[in-house]
Enzyme design. Structure first.
Site, PDB file in Angstrom:
ATOM      1  N   GLY A  83       8.031 -25.065  -0.316  1.00 23.83           N
ATOM      2  CA  GLY A  83       9.005 -26.025   0.494  1.00 23.83           C
ATOM      3  C   GLY A  83       8.273 -27.032   1.428  1.00 23.83           C
ATOM      4  CB  CYS A 106       3.315 -23.260   7.530  1.00 25.32           C
ATOM      5  SG  CYS A 106       4.259 -24.889   7.877  1.00 25.32           S
ATOM      6  CG  HIS A 166       9.097 -22.125   7.022  1.00 25.77           C
ATOM      7  ND1 HIS A 166       8.260 -21.086   7.210  1.00 25.77           N
ATOM      8  CD2 HIS A 166       8.565 -23.134   6.703  1.00 25.77           C
ATOM      9  CE1 HIS A 166       7.124 -21.874   7.438  1.00 25.77           C
ATOM     10  NE2 HIS A 166       7.243 -22.944   7.317  1.00 25.77           N
TER      11      HIS A 166
HETATM   12 NI    NI Z   1       6.094 -24.810   6.975  1.00 25.51          NI
END
Ligand code: NI
Length: 189
Positions: free
Chosen positions: A45, A98, A140
């Site tokens: 993502g 992330c 998220h």
């Molecule tokens: Ni992230």
């Protein structure tokens, strides 16, 4: 065009992103660049603030999870001007990471379900409910548009334990094989 990924500590990651206009001619180019950046960095993502654009767009391509989670089969989507309408279901914990916070993976507790209204790349309005791994990825990425990072969801103790690692990321000391855009940090005299 690959774009550098904004690193933890960069102020754009803390802003609430603004909606994009339907006729904005730059949107498709931004989305193409975001896909290229996401694939280059092996992300599942990517949200626009992570490429230094404070607009409400994020992408998900969860197909690399197909083996572990059959329900994600073929899941590749662009979310434009998303708004979470409701969250529900049982809270559960899963390790998250992330691209803006490289080298840190921590269990984050989130509600299972999320209902989201958004526009797809053809500007068709959609409202969908996701749960499980997809609900998690979407929450998220959506957080990024609200100026929230997954580390914000951790306990105060965990945050204290991670403080040094986070500072290192902001100072460009994280080991990554992609380009990062660091915050400007005032040097101590
Ligand atoms: Ni992230």
């Amino acid at each position: 065009m690959k774009m550098p990924v904004t690193a933890y500590g960069h102020p754009i990651l803390r802003k609430v992103a603004r909606p994009v206009d339907k006729g904005d001619p730059d949107v498709n180019e931004l989305i193409d660049n975001m896909f290229e950046t996401m694939y280059h960095t092996n992300g599942v993502g990517l949200a626009a603030p992570q490429v230094n654009r404070s607009v409400r767009i994020f992408l998900v391509d969860a197909t690399s999870y197909e083996k572990e989670y059959p329900e994600v089969k073929g899941f590749k989507k662009v979310f434009i001007n998303p708004e979470v309408i409701r969250r529900g279901g049982k809270d559960w914990k899963m390790d998250e990471g992330c691209l803006s916070v490289p080298g840190i993976n921590e269990a984050v507790q989130r509600p299972d379900e999320v209902t989201i209204h958004y526009y797809d790349q053809n500007w068709e309005a959609r409202e969908e409910t996701y749960s499980g791994i997809l609900g998690r990825i979407i929450q998220h990425e959506y957080d990024h548009l609200e100026g929230i990072l997954f580390t914000d969801h951790l306990s105060p103790l965990k945050k204290t334990l991670l403080r040094r690692k986070l500072r290192d990321i902001a100072h460009g000391k994280a080991e990554v094989d992609y380009r990062m855009l660091l915050p400007q940090i005032k040097k101590k005299q």
